[in-house]
Design an enzyme around this catalytic site. Structure first.
Site, PDB file in Angstrom:
ATOM      1  N   SER B  18       5.802 -15.250  -6.775  1.00 54.21           N
ATOM      2  CA  SER B  18       5.450 -14.299  -6.112  1.00 54.21           C
ATOM      3  C   SER B  18       6.464 -12.799  -6.190  1.00 54.21           C
ATOM      4  CB  SER B  18       5.032 -14.524  -4.608  1.00 54.21           C
ATOM      5  OG  SER B  18       4.346 -13.617  -3.983  1.00 54.21           O
ATOM      6  N   HIS B  45       1.305 -14.545  -7.980  1.00 55.42           N
ATOM      7  CA  HIS B  45       0.506 -13.630  -7.189  1.00 55.42           C
ATOM      8  C   HIS B  45       0.563 -12.329  -7.769  1.00 55.42           C
ATOM      9  CE1 HIS B  45       1.643 -16.289  -3.533  1.00 55.42           C
ATOM     10  NE2 HIS B  45       0.665 -16.908  -4.373  1.00 55.42           N
ATOM     11  N   ASP B 138       2.907 -20.153  -0.262  1.00 55.27           N
ATOM     12  CA  ASP B 138       2.261 -20.592  -1.262  1.00 55.27           C
ATOM     13  C   ASP B 138       3.132 -21.359  -2.183  1.00 55.27           C
ATOM     14  OD1 ASP B 138      -0.241 -21.219  -2.649  1.00 55.27           O
ATOM     15  OD2 ASP B 138      -0.100 -19.435  -3.536  1.00 55.27           O
TER      16      ASP B 138
END
Lengths: 274, 197
Positions: B18, B45, B138
């Site tokens: 991310s 992401h 995540d």
């Protein structure tokens, strides 16, 4: 996350089929498993057997279960470039040869795509020429759709999509805020009829010029995708349009040769053979 | 051979990242062995409303073009896949991808947890999971799922990460096999590939 084995899922789908007539056997395993895991967690069921027991004795719960299993996350004007394409090319093309247009939203969920279409048609000034049928397997989501309301917290995203779609108004023109929800103007859906219909078991019930089935078949395995595509194909007039999600493809499907690609980026196909 | 305990039992590699992972991931992709045998599944992401551009940006430096799979596309050896924007990417039994528009997880769609958990379920001990820099949690559960099913786990060294929340979250709940800098991840992948030729 529960450790759900495939044998558990088989047992469950078999039970549901016998008791309620819905067939989830050929749903895509990865997401189906995840949805079942969610249901177990939400209801604090320690195992699939507990879920089966509850379903067997409680039809109302089963309705909620269907709602939870089928994915109901949607946006207005999702993929704005797609909606521009519908407005600028697809609808005008149909109108070249037809006085009126029949549209089917197959798997309409809470209605956001239907509302987007209705707004698009109003802005084109042709809503009187169009009849829309919107169907879903899930009764409770259909009754939500009929209330024409969208959670206000989603409107930020919906408005951003609408702006990228380059609509001719302000999205806020079409709704009023009531109790934390954006309620759409009922006149938008005068030509829309919402109906219960299961793509898996349901029959072909009409012919259409345009069928939208975006991000619905991704929840099915390829066997079921082929079955459903046959029905969608049969539901189209020749030279009618089929539209699927931006990351879905007809490439692997048995009936691919009965369609031509109109727009590959937006996954718009045209039926050329019966 | 070498500093890692490797073999040719692995069938796939998943990489999650991310905020702050773009540089790392492009470096990894640019130094992959030519003719890499295993498929690599990237879940990064990304902006939800931007469908185009990202896969091209990753492909520029990669030794092999990165592709966004279609729903039910077969997973092929040596390909590099990227989870498309605004979809979750799952691995199905039968070595295929599935896409989904389910709820966001950890505020993300695609969610790394979903890609890793489904890949772990399909590949069990034959999966390698790599988690890079990022600003939320995540991927932590996904890495745990990989480890729980016998796979191999690697996180980017938190001291090297622009934002270390993500690898740290994985370290907090799982006994991660290797904590490596990007350079070492490159070394790992090149060494791994030797077992396949």
């Amino acid at each position: 996350m529960h450790n759900i084995e495939i044998t558990d899922l088989r047992k469950l789908t078999e039970f549901i089929q016998n008791k309620y007539g819905y067939d989830f056997t050929n749903y895509a395993m990865s997401s189906f498993r995840r949805r079942i895991g969610r249901v177990l967690e939400l209801n604090k069921f320690p195992s699939i057997d507990h879920l089966i027991k509850k379903i067997s004795s409680d039809a109302e719960f089963f309705e909620e279960f269907v709602s939870e299993i089928t994915v109901n996350v949607t946006e207005m004007f999702r993929d704005p470039s797609f909606w521009r394409e519908v407005r600028d090319h697809i609808i005008p093309n149909i109108l070249l040869n037809h006085q009126s247009i029949n549209i089917w939203h197959a798997g309409c969920s809470s209605g956001e795509e239907v509302f987007s279409m209705a707004i698009l048609l109003r802005e084109m000034g042709i809503e009187d020429k169009v009849k829309i049928i919107a169907t879903d397997i899930d009764k409770s989501i259909l009754s939500k759709a009929k209330r024409l309301s969208v959670p206000i917290k989603n409107m930020d995203l919906n408005e951003k999509n609408y702006i990228r779609f380059q609509g001719s108004e302000n999205l806020s023109k079409y709704y009023t805020e009531q109790n934390g929800r954006a309620v759409l103007d009922t006149s938008l859906v005068e030509n829309v009829s919402f109906r219960e219909h299961d793509l898996v078991k349901g029959i072909v019930f009409n012919k259409f010029d345009l069928v939208l089935c975006r991000n619905v078949m991704i929840y099915f395995n390829q066997i079921l995708q082929n079955d459903v595509l046959k029905k969608l194909h049969e539901s189209l007039f020749r030279y009618g349009y089929l539209i699927i999600g931006s990351k879905e493809s007809l490439i692997w499907c048995e009936i691919a040769n009965k369609f031509i690609v109109v727009n590959n980026e937006e996954k718009i196909y045209k039926k050329i053979k019966d | 051979m070498g500093k890692f305990n490797l073999s040719n039992k692995y069938k796939a590699i998943t990489i999650g990242g991310s905020a702050g992972s773009f540089q790392g991931i492009t470096k990894i992709l640019s130094k992959l062995p030519k003719g890499m045998s295993l498929p690599i599944v990237l879940c990064l992401h990304r902006l939800k409303h931007v469908r185009n551009g990202f896969v091209e940006a990753l492909s520029i430096k990669s030794t092999k073009p990165v592709v966004e799979p279609y729903d039910k596309e077969s997973i092929k050896r040596g390909n590099i896949y990227l989870a498309p924007s605004n979809y979750h990417l799952s691995v199905e039994l039968g070595n295929k991808f599935s896409l989904s528009t389910e709820e966001m997880i950890n505020n993300s769609r695609p969610a790394i947890d979903i890609t890793m958990e489904t890949a772990a379920y399909t590949y069990n001990q034959k999966l390698i999971g790599i988690l890079l820099s990022g600003a939320n949690k995540d991927g932590a559960k996904g890495m745990k799922a990989i480890k729980d099913r016998g796979g191999l786990t690697i996180v980017q060294d938190p001291s090297e990460c622009m934002i270390n929340t993500m690898p740290q979250a994985a370290l907090d709940i799982t006994d991660i096999d290797y904590i490596l800098k990007i350079e070492e991840i490159v070394e790992f992948l090149n060494e791994l590939d030797k077992y396949y030729h």
